[in-house]
Motif scaffolding. Structure first.
Motif, short mmCIF file in Angstrom:
data_model
loop_
_atom_site.label_atom_id
_atom_site.label_comp_id
_atom_site.label_asym_id
_atom_site.label_seq_id
_atom_site.Cartn_x
_atom_site.Cartn_y
_atom_site.Cartn_z
N PRO A 230 100.20 41.07 17.02
CA PRO A 230 100.05 42.49 16.68
C PRO A 230 98.60 42.99 16.71
CG PRO A 230 101.66 41.49 15.23
CD PRO A 230 101.03 40.37 16.03
N ARG A 231 97.68 42.21 16.22
CA ARG A 231 96.27 42.65 16.25
C ARG A 231 95.75 42.70 17.69
NH1 ARG A 231 91.55 42.63 13.06
NH2 ARG A 231 90.05 43.70 14.38
N ILE A 232 96.19 41.76 18.53
CA ILE A 232 95.82 41.78 19.95
C ILE A 232 96.35 43.08 20.57
CG2 ILE A 232 96.18 40.67 22.20
CD1 ILE A 232 94.37 38.94 20.53
N ALA A 233 97.60 43.42 20.25
CA ALA A 233 98.21 44.65 20.79
C ALA A 233 97.42 45.88 20.34
CB ALA A 233 99.67 44.75 20.35
N GLU A 234 97.00 45.91 19.09
CA GLU A 234 96.20 47.03 18.59
C GLU A 234 94.88 47.14 19.36
OE1 GLU A 234 95.52 46.68 14.38
OE2 GLU A 234 97.65 46.38 13.98
N ASN B 130 92.64 51.06 25.70
CA ASN B 130 93.45 51.74 26.73
C ASN B 130 93.85 50.80 27.86
OD1 ASN B 130 93.52 54.35 25.54
ND2 ASN B 130 91.37 54.58 26.13
N ILE B 131 94.20 49.57 27.49
CA ILE B 131 94.69 48.59 28.46
C ILE B 131 96.18 48.39 28.19
CG2 ILE B 131 94.53 46.23 29.33
CD1 ILE B 131 91.60 46.21 28.35
N PRO B 132 97.04 48.92 29.07
CA PRO B 132 98.47 48.72 28.86
C PRO B 132 98.86 47.26 29.09
CG PRO B 132 98.07 49.97 30.88
CD PRO B 132 96.74 49.74 30.23
N CYS B 133 99.86 46.81 28.34
CA CYS B 133 100.38 45.45 28.47
C CYS B 133 101.89 45.53 28.49
CB CYS B 133 99.89 44.60 27.30
SG CYS B 133 100.37 42.86 27.38
N VAL B 134 102.52 44.83 29.44
CA VAL B 134 103.97 44.75 29.53
C VAL B 134 104.37 43.29 29.70
CG1 VAL B 134 104.28 47.09 30.45
CG2 VAL B 134 103.95 45.17 32.04
N ASN B 135 105.60 42.99 29.35
CA ASN B 135 106.11 41.62 29.41
C ASN B 135 107.18 41.54 30.49
OD1 ASN B 135 107.21 39.10 28.96
ND2 ASN B 135 107.45 39.37 26.76
N LEU C 120 98.11 32.02 24.89
CA LEU C 120 98.39 33.36 25.42
C LEU C 120 97.32 34.34 24.96
CD1 LEU C 120 100.04 35.57 26.80
CD2 LEU C 120 101.50 35.64 24.75
N THR C 121 96.90 34.25 23.70
CA THR C 121 95.88 35.16 23.20
C THR C 121 94.57 34.97 23.96
OG1 THR C 121 95.30 33.61 21.43
CG2 THR C 121 96.88 35.37 20.90
N GLY C 122 94.23 33.72 24.28
CA GLY C 122 93.03 33.45 25.06
C GLY C 122 93.11 34.01 26.46
N ALA C 123 94.29 33.89 27.07
CA ALA C 123 94.48 34.43 28.43
C ALA C 123 94.35 35.95 28.44
CB ALA C 123 95.85 34.00 28.97
N ILE C 124 94.93 36.59 27.43
CA ILE C 124 94.80 38.05 27.33
C ILE C 124 93.35 38.42 27.11
CG2 ILE C 124 95.35 40.04 25.88
CD1 ILE C 124 98.15 38.77 25.44
N GLY D 195 92.61 39.32 16.37
CA GLY D 195 92.22 40.28 17.39
C GLY D 195 91.39 39.65 18.50
N LEU D 196 91.07 40.48 19.47
CA LEU D 196 90.30 40.03 20.63
C LEU D 196 88.86 39.69 20.23
CD1 LEU D 196 91.43 42.76 23.18
CD2 LEU D 196 92.15 40.36 23.14
N ALA D 197 88.34 38.61 20.78
CA ALA D 197 86.93 38.29 20.61
C ALA D 197 86.14 39.23 21.51
CB ALA D 197 86.67 36.84 20.99
#
Length: 137
Positions: free
Chosen positions: A102-106, A112-117, A50-54, A35-37
Motif C-alpha cells: 500500500p505505501r508503494i502504491a501511494e 504519477n506513475i500508473p501501475c497495473v497487474n 517485487l518492491t525492489g523491482a518496482i 515506501g519507495l527508497a
C-alpha cells in the motif's frame, strides 16, 4: 551454469546482495522502511523483491509499470513458478508481502506513475488486473 549465464548476459546487472561483486554490477542498498527508497543507490526490499523491482523501475524513470507473474498465492501446491527454493515458505508469506504494497502504491500515485497487474488470477488486488495485450506497445 548461473555464473556462465550471468557472464554472457549483455544487459545491465543490478543486485542488492551484500555478497555480490563484479565490474559490470550495479549494487543497490536494501532499505526496509515503508515506501519507495528515494536514494538512487537504494531500493525497498523487506518481504518481497517485487518492491525492489518496482523501486528500481522508478529509479530508471519509467512512465508506467505493468506487473507480470505476480500471483501472490499457492497454486496446485506450488509456491513459485520456477524450481523451488531450498527453503520452505514462511507462514503468512503472501500476507506479509502484501503489507509492503500500500505505501508503494501511494508513492507511485504521488509520482504519477500508473501501475497495473497483468497476472490473471492474482491475489494482489491493490492494482487493477488487466490483460497484458492491452498494455504493450
Amino acid at each position: 551454469m548461473r555464473q556462465k549465464s550471468l557472464l554472457e548476459f549483455k544487459g545491465r546487472i543490478v543486485c542488492a546482495s551484500v555478497a555480490a561483486s563484479g565490474d559490470r554490477l550495479s549494487k543497490m542498498t536494501r532499505k526496509s522502511s515503508p515506501g519507495l527508497a528515494t536514494e538512487r543507490d537504494s531500493v525497498m526490499i523487506k518481504n518481497t523483491t517485487l518492491t525492489g523491482a518496482i523501486n528500481l523501475s522508478v529509479h530508471f524513470g519509467v512512465a508506467k509499470i505493468v506487473l507480470l507473474g505476480i500471483d501472490q498465492k499457492t497454486t496446485d501446491g506450488k509456491h513459485w513458478h520456477h524450481t523451488p527454493h531450498p527453503w520452505n515458505p514462511t507462514a503468512n508469506c503472501w500476507q506479509r508481502q502484501q503489507m509492503d504494497m500500500p505505501r508503494i502504491a501511494e508513492d507511485l500515485k504521488a509520482l504519477n506513475i500508473p501501475c497495473v497487474n497483468a497476472s490473471p488470477g492474482s491475489a494482489l488486488a491493490l492494482w487493477p488486473i488487466v490483460n497484458l495485450e492491452d498494455h504493450v506497445a
